[in-house]
Design an enzyme around this catalytic site. Structure first.
Site, short mmCIF file in Angstrom:
data_model
loop_
_atom_site.label_atom_id
_atom_site.label_comp_id
_atom_site.label_asym_id
_atom_site.label_seq_id
_atom_site.Cartn_x
_atom_site.Cartn_y
_atom_site.Cartn_z
CB SER A 10 -1.26 0.26 1.32
OG SER A 10 -0.24 -0.48 2.04
CB VAL A 60 2.40 -10.98 6.23
CG1 VAL A 60 0.93 -10.76 4.69
CG2 VAL A 60 3.35 -9.77 5.92
CE1 TYR A 151 14.14 -2.69 9.28
CE2 TYR A 151 16.33 -2.38 8.98
CZ TYR A 151 14.88 -2.27 8.60
OH TYR A 151 14.76 -2.60 6.94
P1 NAP Z 1 6.52 1.81 5.13
O1 NAP Z 1 6.70 3.22 3.85
O2 NAP Z 1 6.47 1.95 5.76
O3 NAP Z 1 5.60 0.42 4.00
C1 NAP Z 1 5.23 0.12 5.18
C2 NAP Z 1 4.38 -1.36 4.27
O4 NAP Z 1 4.30 -2.47 5.17
C3 NAP Z 1 3.00 -0.91 4.00
O5 NAP Z 1 2.54 -1.21 2.73
C4 NAP Z 1 2.34 -1.42 5.24
O6 NAP Z 1 1.14 -1.61 4.96
C5 NAP Z 1 2.81 -2.65 5.42
N1 NAP Z 1 2.51 -3.51 6.53
C6 NAP Z 1 3.02 -2.74 8.31
N2 NAP Z 1 2.65 -4.34 8.19
C7 NAP Z 1 2.13 -4.87 7.64
C8 NAP Z 1 1.94 -6.44 8.34
N3 NAP Z 1 1.56 -6.40 9.58
N4 NAP Z 1 0.92 -6.92 7.92
C9 NAP Z 1 1.12 -6.45 6.75
N5 NAP Z 1 1.60 -5.65 6.14
C10 NAP Z 1 2.14 -4.87 6.68
O7 NAP Z 1 7.66 0.37 4.37
P2 NAP Z 1 9.25 0.79 3.42
O8 NAP Z 1 9.89 1.81 4.00
O9 NAP Z 1 8.24 0.88 2.27
O10 NAP Z 1 10.06 -0.44 3.74
C11 NAP Z 1 9.45 -1.82 3.41
C12 NAP Z 1 10.22 -2.80 3.29
O11 NAP Z 1 12.04 -2.84 2.73
C13 NAP Z 1 10.13 -3.34 4.68
O12 NAP Z 1 10.63 -4.21 5.09
C14 NAP Z 1 11.79 -2.52 5.62
O13 NAP Z 1 12.65 -3.22 6.37
C15 NAP Z 1 12.71 -2.23 3.90
N6 NAP Z 1 13.55 -1.02 3.35
C16 NAP Z 1 13.40 -0.33 3.21
C17 NAP Z 1 14.54 0.98 3.85
C18 NAP Z 1 13.96 2.29 2.92
O14 NAP Z 1 14.99 3.28 3.09
N7 NAP Z 1 12.50 2.62 3.90
C19 NAP Z 1 16.05 0.70 3.48
C20 NAP Z 1 15.76 -0.91 3.44
C21 NAP Z 1 14.90 -1.68 3.78
P3 NAP Z 1 -0.32 -0.63 5.97
O15 NAP Z 1 -0.15 0.82 5.00
O16 NAP Z 1 -1.61 -0.88 5.63
O17 NAP Z 1 0.15 -0.51 7.63
#
Ligand code: NAP
Length: 243
Positions: A10, A60, A151
Site C-alpha cells: 500500500s 502477514v 532491525y
Molecule cells: P513503509 O513505507 O513503512 O511501508 C510499509 C508497508 O508494509 C505498508 O504497505 C504497510 O501496510 C505494510 N505493513 C506493515 N505491517 C504489515 C503487516 N503486519 N502485514 C502486512 N503489511 C504490513 O516501509 P518501506 O520503507 O516501503 O519498507 C518496505 C521494506 O523495505 C521493509 O521490509 C523494510 O525493512 C525495507 N527497507 C526499507 C528501507 C527504507 O529506507 N525505506 C531501507 C532498507 C530496507 P499498511 O499501510 O496497510 O500498514
C-alpha cells in the site's frame, strides 16, 4: 499471465514494486494491513496502466491470515509465480532501552512473516516447478548502525534465509533472492531528523537517498526470466553507503 503477490504494497517500496510489476504484465496481489485507501490507489494505477490485480488485507505476521491469503489467491488465479516479501517495520532504539514488544513485533513481521509467506507460496510454486521469491532485506543486514540491533538482526536473518532457501528449492525450479536497500525515501525514514539525514548523506558516495523506483527496477529484473540463473543472492542497492 503471471501472478505476483507483493506484501506491504500500500505504501513505499512495496507500492512501487506492485506498480512496476503491474505495468510489466503481472497480475498483482496488493497485500496491506491497514491502509485500504492507499492500497486501492495502487490497484487503480495498475489498472490505468492496463494491468490487473486484487487487494488483499492480511497481517502477514499472522500465519493463519497468510494461509488464507495464499489459498484465496491460488483459488482465484490457479497459480502464484512471484512472491515479494516486503512488509517490514523498523523500531530503532538502543539495546539498553529495548522494549520487548518491539523485539517481538519486528521478528514476527520481518522474519516470521517472510517464512510464512515463503512457505505457503513455495508449496504452490513447487507444483508448477517454477517460481520466484524476492525478500526485501536491508543494507542493515550486513552494515551496522547504532540503535538497529533488532532491525539488523531481522535483516541478517532474511539474508541467510534467502541463501538457504535458494539451495533448498533450486531443484524444484524456485529461485530465491534478496534486495538490500540502503536509505530509501519512504515513510520509514521520515522519522530521521534533518541533521541525521545530512550526516548519512555525507557517507553515501552517490550523495542521494534512493527511491522506491530504484528498488522496484531490481525486483522486476530478479522476477524476470532474463535473470533465471540468479539465485541465493543479496543484491545491495545503497548508493555505495556500505562500501
Ligand atoms: P513503509 O513505507 O513503512 O511501508 C510499509 C508497508 O508494509 C505498508 O504497505 C504497510 O501496510 C505494510 N505493513 C506493515 N505491517 C504489515 C503487516 N503486519 N502485514 C502486512 N503489511 C504490513 O516501509 P518501506 O520503507 O516501503 O519498507 C518496505 C521494506 O523495505 C521493509 O521490509 C523494510 O525493512 C525495507 N527497507 C526499507 C528501507 C527504507 O529506507 N525505506 C531501507 C532498507 C530496507 P499498511 O499501510 O496497510 O500498514
Amino acid at each position: 499471465m503471471k501472478v505476483a503477490i507483493v506484501t506491504g504494497a500500500s505504501r513505499g517500496i512495496g507500492r512501487a514494486c506492485a506498480i512496476k510489476l503491474g505495468s510489466h504484465g503481472y497480475t498483482v496481489v496488493i497485500n496491506y494491513a491497514r491502509s485500504e485507501a492507499k492500497a486501492q490507489e495502487v490497484l487503480d494505477i495498475i489498472k490505468q496502466n492496463g494491468g490487473d490485480g486484487m487487494l488483499y488485507k492480511a497481517d502477514v505476521s499472522k500465519y493463519e491470515e497468510v494461509k488464507e491469503m495464499v489459498k484465496v489467491v491460488f483459488d482465484t488465479y490457479k497459480q502464484i509465480d512471484v512472491l515479494v516479501n516486503n512488509a517490514g517495520i523498523v523500531r530503532d532504539e538502543p539495546l539498553i532501552g529495548l522494549h520487548e514488544e518491539n523485539l517481538d513485533e519486528c521478528f514476527n513481521l520481518n522474519v516470521k512473516g517472510y517464512f510464512y509467506c515463503a512457505k505457503e507460496c513455495a508449496l504452490k510454486m513447487a507444483r508448477k516447478r517454477s517460481g520466484v521469491i524476492i525478500n526485501m532485506s536491508s543494507v542493515s543486514g550486513t552494515f551496522s548502525l547504532p540503535g538497529q540491533t533488532v532491525y539488523s538482526a531481522t535483516k541478517g536473518a532474511v539474508n541467510q534465509f534467502t541463501k538457504t532457501l535458494a539451495k533448498e528449492m533450486g531443484s524444484r525450479g524456485i529461485r530465491c533472492n534478496a534486495v538490500a536497500p540502503g536509505f530509501i525515501e519512504t515513510e520509514m525514514i521520515d522519522t530521521l531528523s534533518d541533521e541525521k539525514k545530512e550526516e548519512y548523506l555525507k557517507n553515501i558516495p552517490l550523495r542521494r537517498f534512493g527511491n522506491s523506483e530504484d528498488v522496484s527496477n531490481i525486483v522486476l529484473a530478479l522476477a524476470s526470466d532474463e535473470f533465471s540463473y540468479v539465485t541465493g543472492q543479496v543484491i545491495t542497492l545503497d548508493g555505495g553507503l556500505s562500501l
